[in-house]
Design a protein around this motif. Sequence first.
Motif, short mmCIF file in Angstrom:
data_model
loop_
_atom_site.label_atom_id
_atom_site.label_comp_id
_atom_site.label_asym_id
_atom_site.label_seq_id
_atom_site.Cartn_x
_atom_site.Cartn_y
_atom_site.Cartn_z
N ASN A 128 0.81 -1.22 0.00
CA ASN A 128 0.00 0.00 0.00
C ASN A 128 0.84 1.27 0.00
OD1 ASN A 128 -2.36 1.50 0.09
ND2 ASN A 128 -2.56 1.37 2.31
N PRO A 129 1.78 1.40 -0.95
CA PRO A 129 2.70 2.54 -0.90
C PRO A 129 2.05 3.86 -1.33
CG PRO A 129 3.06 1.31 -2.91
CD PRO A 129 2.02 0.55 -2.13
N ALA A 130 2.60 4.97 -0.81
CA ALA A 130 2.26 6.30 -1.32
C ALA A 130 3.35 6.64 -2.32
CB ALA A 130 2.21 7.31 -0.19
N THR B 258 0.32 6.76 -6.72
CA THR B 258 -0.92 6.85 -5.93
C THR B 258 -1.11 8.24 -5.31
OG1 THR B 258 0.19 5.98 -3.97
CG2 THR B 258 -0.98 4.40 -5.35
N THR B 259 -0.10 9.10 -5.40
CA THR B 259 -0.28 10.45 -4.86
C THR B 259 -0.74 11.44 -5.94
OG1 THR B 259 2.02 11.06 -5.23
CG2 THR B 259 1.48 10.08 -3.11
#
Lengths: 416, 95
Positions: free
Chosen positions: B48-50, B73-74
């Motif tokens: 679940n990385p940012a 995802t950012t």
Amino acid sequence: MGYSGLRVIKEALTGHRGWGPAWRDAAPKAQYDYVIIGGGGHGLATAYYLAKEFRQARIAVLEKGWIGGGNVGRNTTIIRSNYLLDGNEPFYEFSLKLWEGLEQELNYNAMVSQRGILNLIHSDAQRDAFIRRGNAMMLNGADADLLSTEQIKARYPFLNVDNARFPIKGGLAQHRGGTVRHDAVAWGYARAADRHGVDIIQNCEVTGFRIENGTCTGVETSRGVIGAGKVAACVAGSSSRLMEKAGMRLPIESHVLQAFVSEGLKPLLPGVITFGAGHFYCSQSDKGGLVFGGDIDGYNSYAQRGNLPVIEDVCEGGMAIFPMLGRARLLRSWGGIMDMSMDGSPIIDRTHIGGLYFNGGWCYGGFKATPASGFAYAHLLATDSPHKTAAAYRFDRFARGRMIDEKGMGNQPNLH
Amino acid sequence: MLIDHPILGPRDSSEFVYKGDAALIRRPDWQAPDALEQFIDYGYLRDNPAGLHRELWFHEQGDRSWLVVTRDTTTHEITSVELARDVARKEGRSR
């Protein structure tokens, strides 16, 4: 000094010179008994109950931005306890009971409004499911009321009960549900916690954990190292980012959920209406805007903004059931980041690291849980045993096959 | 979001179903001595990385191919799109 009607009159007559800040702007000390990471609703509630109910002292809440600037400021403000499963319903009903006494407890006007929530029914099978849910709610001390189409028509004459695809065949109402002024929840808890001696430290980002021999002894922050007897993570939305610093992987994906508000209108919508089949729910704020939302976008995101297909989908759902919505203009849309867990239910538990505790995985249901989450987390921190209503919210439930999966979707976070 | 499908060209992301972290391609060996622990991790734990995230998108409303999309995802910016089949073969899988 307390807030009261008398005080408002007194201040009005003396030029409003007597109001002070609602909480101190505390500087971090070198050591605390409890360090709570995250100054949102849940973190501030945890600090408050830890100090008030469990009589603990030397408590700090660390917030990387300003308190109440995360999901407690970005939700659709609904409170309810209409869950089915034993692991959930007692917890959410405990939360609703705490909401009912919250304003007196905190001496803060959080605008708790029990205007009721209605889940619409469109088929016989759905009615059976909702009757079962209503019975489960009543067995746990909550209220539930099955409404006929006629009763719904009388109360909400503007609903399209003859929609071709989803005709309204009834509804399950919880009259004690409603809405709360979301910012006031963060501010009310912050002020009350501060009055019990809690240090609220803003602009203080946790950058790492001090872990020695499997025990967490403090946190590294943008404002220096802070030692702690117990460290309590409470940052739903960013849980994976934070716990990665302690070497943990979580049963969580972060997803973006959008919400919307229309221009301000005269009072027209009593209560909250959810049209689950069309992925739409709506209430009217005290300022008059229709506050509505639908599904998460469905892909991992930390961006706090979503994309257009979901906006279109939510508005189509709204138009299907609520045709007059087409005459109102959409004023704003925004996104918040959800901890979507593997079974759609939260986690309030110890971790495998001594002195490090975790609260998260709230999916898109964290706001209504704020009081009970804070109470149960404070219970866990103070006594090292779970609160009786939160005993099922364990990390190991996935390995043990004890999932709390309200929707029966399995380990696919974007379907919960 | 537009996903630049390696065969079909740019397609709207709403044609696809999101299926999560591309690490799910690597299913654990069920005969490994610690298969139980590996499957609990595989089924329930995520990075679940940012930032950059390799993830599976299934073209359900299109040619029904599975893609591995690299996306931030950012920002939601997509930097690479591959056929999941090619990724799996590169990792030594037969299909």
